[in-house]
Design an enzyme around this catalytic site. Structure first.
Site, PDB file in Angstrom:
ATOM      1  N   CYS A   1       0.858  -1.180   0.000  1.00  0.00           N
ATOM      2  CA  CYS A   1       0.000   0.000   0.000  1.00  0.00           C
ATOM      3  C   CYS A   1       0.899   1.235   0.000  1.00  0.00           C
ATOM      4  CB  CYS A   1      -0.907  -0.013   1.229  1.00  0.00           C
ATOM      5  SG  CYS A   1      -2.047   1.376   1.229  1.00  0.00           S
TER       6      CYS A   1
ATOM      7  N   CYS B   1      -3.421   6.882  -4.792  1.00  0.00           N
ATOM      8  CA  CYS B   1      -3.137   5.440  -4.722  1.00  0.00           C
ATOM      9  C   CYS B   1      -1.689   5.153  -5.154  1.00  0.00           C
ATOM     10  CB  CYS B   1      -4.116   4.624  -5.565  1.00  0.00           C
ATOM     11  SG  CYS B   1      -4.009   2.851  -5.206  1.00  0.00           S
TER      12      CYS B   1
HETATM   13  O1  PYC Z   1      -1.919   3.781  -1.930  1.00  0.00           O
HETATM   14  O2  PYC Z   1      -1.402   1.811  -2.707  1.00  0.00           O
HETATM   15  C1  PYC Z   1      -2.193   2.582  -2.179  1.00  0.00           C
HETATM   16  C2  PYC Z   1      -3.535   2.094  -1.816  1.00  0.00           C
HETATM   17  C3  PYC Z   1      -4.059   0.864  -2.066  1.00  0.00           C
HETATM   18  C4  PYC Z   1      -5.348   0.870  -1.552  1.00  0.00           C
HETATM   19  C5  PYC Z   1      -5.575   2.102  -0.997  1.00  0.00           C
HETATM   20  N1  PYC Z   1      -4.450   2.841  -1.175  1.00  0.00           N
END
Ligand code: PYC
Length: 320
Positions: free
Chosen positions: A88, A248
């Site tokens: 993550c 993300c």
């Molecule tokens: O930042 O990799 C990330 C992530 C995955 C799910 C929520 N955030």
């Protein structure tokens, strides 16, 4: 009464609930082995920490565990409302800023073992950081050199409401389906429609048997759009149907691998990825042993600390 300390941060709006120490022993294996033990014997803790009435679908959890690899200072296992994550990105930025707040790390490189490999975080600090010069504060800008990312499948057609759209299947620490020709408005005013659309994309992937490598489920969907404020803007739907408030980190890594593959990103060139809430990660790639290694940079902020209290008499104490 069971008491479990926690520290909450957010990275570009996406929360991470850090559990600095587990109330049980997971043995001496790798972090991947520890994840297997958690899944088999302790999934009730994930539910206790994240689910309602104590938590919410938006929260991502992080268990700090001892690493097996002697080159790593920490091990971490990320989890959400429906299960566990391989890696993550926003969570690692949140983890390192939280450890800085706790005084457990200093600016520099920090190696972290995850279930899918070792990531190298750089905690920025020093004279350029106003916050760090102010003693009560802590350095909070982190670059995460991720595990290798790659595109598995390109331009896969799927049909939604009689319209054909196309997506790439790529790995950035989790599996993603990356779509550009969705025709949706990637904006906060359109969250319900974006969630519904991305969920139907996921359902189509399952129905059509479209997977990541080795039959792995593609459990994240990214819808991209252009924006004047960054190189790209995205809406990312996570496995439990909550959208990522951050751009993300693993999704940006998957995107960087596709851009590099298409010749649209050069080695070392900075890519600015904006989330649907407006937060931005900066990313770039380097090549090591013929593999694409993404680095993603962002800031995290600690925002609450306390203890989870589990009263054995509470019928919903371990989550709804
Ligand atoms: O930042 O990799 C990330 C992530 C995955 C799910 C929520 N955030």
């Amino acid at each position: 009464m069971v008491k479990i300390p926690f520290l909450d941060s957010h990275t570009g709006g996406e929360p991470t609930r850090l559990i600095p120490s587990l109330p049980f022993d997971l043995g001496v294996g790798s972090v991947a082995d520890k994840l297997s033990a958690l899944k088999a014997h302790h999934d009730d803790l994930r539910r206790t920490v994240l689910l309602e009435p104590r938590g919410s679908d938006v929260l991502v959890g992080a268990y700090l565990v001892p690493p097996a690899d002697p080159t790593c200072q920490f091990g971490v296992i990320y989890f959400n409302n429906v299960g566990y994550l391989g890696m993550c990105g926003h969570g690692t930025i949140g983890l390192i800023a939280s450890l800085a707040y706790l005084g457990k790390v200093q600016p520099g490189i920090i190696r972290v073992e995850t279930p899918v490999g070792i990531v190298e975080a750089t905690l920025h600090g020093g004279s350029s950081s106003e916050a760090y010069r102010d003693p009560p504060h802590y350095p909070n800008k982190v670059s995460v050199k991720n595990i290798p990312a790659f595109r598995h499948l390109a331009y896969i057609p799927i049909e939604i409401d009689g319209k054909t759209i196309h997506g790439d299947v790529a790995w950035g620490g989790n599996w993603f389906f990356l779509v550009h020709d969705h025709g949706m408005d990637v904006d906060m005013s359109n969250l319900e429609a974006l969630t519904d659309f991305a969920w139907r994309v996921r359902e189509q992937l399952t129905a059509r048997g479209i997977t990541g490598a080795g039959g792995a489920e593609i459990d994240h969907v990214e819808l991209f759009a252009s924006t004047p404020d960054a190189d790209s803007k995205s809406f990312v739907l996570c496995p439990g149907k909550a959208y990522d408030r951050s751009p993300c980190g693993t999704g940006t890594s998957a995107k960087l691998a596709c851009l590099y593959g298409d010749g649209k990103l050069q080695i070392g060139q900075t890519w600015k990825q904006q989330s649907v809430v407006g937060s931005v990660f900066e990313g770039s790639v380097q090549i090591q042993d013929n593999r694409i290694i993404p680095t993603v940079t962002g800031e995290a902020w600690v925002m609450s600390e306390g203890a989870i209290l589990v009263d054995e008499r509470d019928p919903f104490g371990k989550g709804i």
